[in-house]
Write a protein that holds these residues in place. Structure first.
Motif, PDB file in Angstrom:
ATOM      1  N   GLY A   1      99.565  96.986   2.872  1.00 10.78           N
ATOM      2  CA  GLY A   1      99.643  97.216   1.434  1.00 10.78           C
ATOM      3  C   GLY A   1     100.797  96.404   0.870  1.00 10.78           C
ATOM      4  N   SER A   2     101.268  96.782  -0.264  1.00 11.69           N
ATOM      5  CA  SER A   2     102.402  96.075  -0.841  1.00 11.69           C
ATOM      6  C   SER A   2     103.687  96.553  -0.166  1.00 11.69           C
ATOM      7  CB  SER A   2     102.470  96.329  -2.346  1.00 11.69           C
ATOM      8  OG  SER A   2     102.628  97.716  -2.580  1.00 11.69           O
ATOM      9  N   GLY A   3     104.734  95.777  -0.288  1.00  9.31           N
ATOM     10  CA  GLY A   3     106.021  96.171   0.260  1.00  9.31           C
ATOM     11  C   GLY A   3     106.386  95.392   1.509  1.00  9.31           C
TER      12      GLY A   3
ATOM     13  N   TYR B   1     103.561  93.893   3.822  1.00 10.05           N
ATOM     14  CA  TYR B   1     102.932  92.697   3.256  1.00 10.05           C
ATOM     15  C   TYR B   1     103.854  91.492   3.409  1.00 10.05           C
ATOM     16  CZ  TYR B   1     100.304  89.710   0.111  1.00 10.05           C
ATOM     17  OH  TYR B   1      99.583  88.682  -0.413  1.00 10.05           O
ATOM     18  N   GLU B   2     105.148  91.681   3.173  1.00  9.83           N
ATOM     19  CA  GLU B   2     106.106  90.587   3.327  1.00  9.83           C
ATOM     20  C   GLU B   2     106.182  90.116   4.774  1.00  9.83           C
ATOM     21  OE1 GLU B   2     109.743  92.098   1.758  1.00  9.83           O
ATOM     22  OE2 GLU B   2     108.950  92.261  -0.276  1.00  9.83           O
TER      23      GLU B   2
ATOM     24  N   GLN C   1     103.189  88.042   5.462  1.00  9.49           N
ATOM     25  CA  GLN C   1     103.321  86.720   4.838  1.00  9.49           C
ATOM     26  C   GLN C   1     104.208  85.807   5.682  1.00  9.49           C
ATOM     27  OE1 GLN C   1     101.668  85.368   2.422  1.00  9.49           O
ATOM     28  NE2 GLN C   1     100.530  87.238   2.023  1.00  9.49           N
TER      29      GLN C   1
ATOM     30  N   ALA D   1      90.723  91.370   0.818  1.00  7.67           N
ATOM     31  CA  ALA D   1      91.510  92.426   0.188  1.00  7.67           C
ATOM     32  C   ALA D   1      90.564  93.547  -0.220  1.00  7.67           C
ATOM     33  CB  ALA D   1      92.241  91.881  -1.025  1.00  7.67           C
TER      34      ALA D   1
ATOM     35  N   GLU E   1      93.604  97.806  -2.591  1.00  6.44           N
ATOM     36  CA  GLU E   1      95.028  97.487  -2.644  1.00  6.44           C
ATOM     37  C   GLU E   1      95.621  97.187  -1.273  1.00  6.44           C
ATOM     38  OE1 GLU E   1      97.113 100.495  -4.801  1.00  6.44           O
ATOM     39  OE2 GLU E   1      95.729 100.407  -6.501  1.00  6.44           O
TER      40      GLU E   1
ATOM     41  N   THR F   1      95.431  94.302   2.066  1.00  4.29           N
ATOM     42  CA  THR F   1      94.968  92.996   2.512  1.00  4.29           C
ATOM     43  C   THR F   1      94.886  93.029   4.030  1.00  4.29           C
ATOM     44  OG1 THR F   1      96.075  91.939   0.655  1.00  4.29           O
ATOM     45  CG2 THR F   1      95.395  90.519   2.468  1.00  4.29           C
TER      46      THR F   1
END
Length: 141
Positions: free
Chosen positions: A89-91, A94-95, A98, A111, A114, A116
Motif C-alpha cells: 500500500g502507500s507508505g 511502497y517506498e 520502489q 494496482a 489502493e 500495488t
C-alpha cells in the motif's frame, strides 16, 4: 553418419568468428574465478555484482524481497520461489518496493484496491538466494 564438407566449413568459420575471450577463465578483484566476458561487461564477477546490489538497498528492503519470494526459515529451500508477489500500500512498504524496482530486483505489477503488486525479477531471485529450480518456479506465469 556421412559428414558434409560444407557443414564442417561453416562450423569452422563460426568458431573463428566467436570472440575468443568469452570463455577464458579470469580472476576478479575479490579473488573468485569468472569468465573474461563477465569481467569485460561488468568489471566484476557475478557475486561482486550481486553484493553491490545488496549494498545499494536497505536491510529491511532485502527482507521484503525474501518475503516476496517465500524465502523464509519455515519453508525448506526446495520450496523457495513458490510465490512471487508483494502487495504494498502507500507508505514505507511502497517506498521500499520502489527502491527494489530502482535496483532492478523487482517490477511493479497491477494496482488494485489502493495496493500495488510487485514481482521479483531474475536478478532479484538470484539476490534472494534462489537456485535454478527456485528461479524457474518463481518466474512461471
Amino acid at each position: 553418419m556421412i559428414t558434409n564438407p560444407a557443414q564442417i566449413t561453416r562450423h569452422h568459420l563460426a568458431n573463428q568468428a566467436a570472440p575468443a575471450y568469452s570463455l577464458i577463465r579470469k580472476v576478479c578483484a575479490c579473488g573468485k574465478a569468472s569468465t573474461a566476458k563477465q569481467l569485460a561487461q561488468y568489471g566484476k564477477c557475478a557475486a561482486c555484482a550481486l553484493e553491490a546490489v545488496r549494498d545499494a538497498i536497505m536491510p529491511g528492503d532485502f527482507a521484503k524481497l525474501q518475503h516476496m519470494l517465500g524465502v523464509v526459515q519455515q519453508y525448506p529451500k526446495s520450496k523457495w520461489g513458490w510465490r512471487n508477489y508483494f502487495a504494498a500500500g502507500s507508505g514505507q512498504q511502497y517506498e521500499a518496493m520502489q527502491r527494489l524496482v530502482a535496483a532492478g530486483l523487482a517490477t511493479a505489477g497491477r494496482a488494485a484496491n489502493e495496493m500495488t503488486y510487485f514481482h521479483a525479477t531474475r536478478m532479484g531471485c538470484k539476490a534472494a538466494g534462489l537456485d535454478a529450480a527456485g528461479i524457474k518456479r518463481a518466474l512461471e506465469e
